[in-house]
Write a protein that holds these residues in place. Sequence first.
Motif, PDB file in Angstrom:
ATOM      1  N   UNK A 128       0.842  -1.214   0.000  1.00 50.19           N
ATOM      2  CA  UNK A 128       0.000   0.000   0.000  1.00 50.19           C
ATOM      3  C   UNK A 128       0.866   1.249   0.000  1.00 50.19           C
ATOM      4  N   UNK A 129       1.914   1.245   0.827  1.00 50.35           N
ATOM      5  CA  UNK A 129       2.796   2.416   0.869  1.00 50.35           C
ATOM      6  C   UNK A 129       3.491   2.634  -0.471  1.00 50.35           C
ATOM      7  N   UNK A 130       3.795   1.553  -1.202  1.00 55.57           N
ATOM      8  CA  UNK A 130       4.455   1.691  -2.505  1.00 55.57           C
ATOM      9  C   UNK A 130       3.490   2.139  -3.590  1.00 55.57           C
ATOM     10  N   UNK A 131       2.287   1.545  -3.578  1.00 55.06           N
ATOM     11  CA  UNK A 131       1.339   1.808  -4.653  1.00 55.06           C
ATOM     12  C   UNK A 131       0.508   3.072  -4.434  1.00 55.06           C
ATOM     13  N   UNK A 132       0.385   3.523  -3.185  1.00 58.12           N
ATOM     14  CA  UNK A 132      -0.493   4.681  -2.911  1.00 58.12           C
ATOM     15  C   UNK A 132      -0.076   5.925  -3.689  1.00 58.12           C
ATOM     16  N   UNK A 133       1.230   6.325  -3.682  1.00 55.90           N
ATOM     17  CA  UNK A 133       1.606   7.514  -4.474  1.00 55.90           C
ATOM     18  C   UNK A 133       1.349   7.334  -5.965  1.00 55.90           C
ATOM     19  N   UNK A 134       1.612   6.100  -6.474  1.00 56.36           N
ATOM     20  CA  UNK A 134       1.399   5.867  -7.906  1.00 56.36           C
ATOM     21  C   UNK A 134      -0.080   5.944  -8.259  1.00 56.36           C
ATOM     22  N   UNK A 135      -0.920   5.336  -7.406  1.00 57.67           N
ATOM     23  CA  UNK A 135      -2.365   5.388  -7.663  1.00 57.67           C
ATOM     24  C   UNK A 135      -2.870   6.818  -7.579  1.00 57.67           C
ATOM     25  N   UNK A 136      -2.379   7.546  -6.581  1.00 57.18           N
ATOM     26  CA  UNK A 136      -2.815   8.942  -6.443  1.00 57.18           C
ATOM     27  C   UNK A 136      -2.390   9.775  -7.647  1.00 57.18           C
ATOM     28  N   UNK A 137      -1.154   9.540  -8.131  1.00 57.27           N
ATOM     29  CA  UNK A 137      -0.672  10.273  -9.309  1.00 57.27           C
ATOM     30  C   UNK A 137      -1.514   9.945 -10.536  1.00 57.27           C
ATOM     31  N   UNK A 138      -1.789   8.650 -10.738  1.00 60.18           N
ATOM     32  CA  UNK A 138      -2.624   8.256 -11.878  1.00 60.18           C
ATOM     33  C   UNK A 138      -4.027   8.827 -11.759  1.00 60.18           C
ATOM     34  N   UNK A 139      -4.553   8.844 -10.553  1.00 63.54           N
ATOM     35  CA  UNK A 139      -5.897   9.389 -10.342  1.00 63.54           C
ATOM     36  C   UNK A 139      -5.938  10.880 -10.698  1.00 63.54           C
TER      37      UNK A 139
END
Length: 350
Positions: A128-139
């Motif tokens: 979650x800590x790794x994917x959260x920034x990427x998901x937020x950026x994509x969003x």
Amino acid sequence: MTASIGSTTQALRERFESTSLMLPSTPTSFLDVQREIHADSDLATPNTLDPKLVPGNVKSQKMYMRNLKFQYIEQKAKNQFVRTIISDIEDVPMITQEDNKSLEEVNSAKKEKLRAVKEQLAATRENIETMAPLVEDDYRKVKDSIEEAQTLAQKILDAQLLLSRIRQSHPQPRYTIESAEAKLDEQVAEMQTLTDSLEESKKRFATTKKLVARANENVERLRGERAEMERQFKEDAARSGDPEDARLPPLYDWFTASISVHCWIHNLHESVAVSDNELRLTYALPGDQKVVIHIVYIPGTKQLASVEAEGVEELGLDVQYMLDGYVRANDVQGAVSAVLSAARGAVRSQ
């Protein structure tokens, strides 16, 4: 096409908003849960509402729970020990080696299960800590792209509306691309012609300006000569004492003015009487060029003997055959005009 673009953009936005990403509502849900947990606790501080501080809070709470668990086990053991001592021997349950071994096996299984759950939780948390920034950026990128698409769609609608208004204000026949390019070529050719005419006019203006300056110089020179001749005439009249000499000044002024105007009109640069029967006339041409005409009369008569022109050979002209005809006709003015007309035409054509 306009309706298609607008409907496609609107459908894309509605699909994005209806997708159960739960990203916009997650911070609000987290804050609500934190407030509910710490509503009746002293830990309900603004720091507990920051997700970045959750690991530290969890660590402190785990330490607190370990201490509480140790105190609970210790207190429970004490209670069992006291109960065993004060109770009858028949009422005390007998704890054998097999019971301890069975409890140890159960505890080991529970610990192993707990360890696996903790490892899974740690892996999930790291993911979650790794994917959260990427998901937020994509969003955010998707959200910005949808807003940009809506903005562009609105601009397209405005441009099409403006184009419709322009078409209504400019009815048929309209320019096509081919006709517009042809019109542009015509305008370019016209502009080139006008530019050439402007350059030619500038050259003529410069030449005329030089001629005017030269004429002004001649006027100033003639004024000086006139003043000198008037002074001399007055001195001669005063010495002679003849009252009829008063008629001469107006005639002299008229003759001087006529000569000056003639020189200025015909660009006569110089007029010299070489002999009693020969006259040399020098005319100025555009471009600082000159033509010299020699006029020779038969001595004692007004009959032309010959007319020659110098400076026309440089212009590529041969006017001698033409001058012979004027000499036979005894036409001085025609000969001078013919030479000047041919020379000026040759200069303009260069």
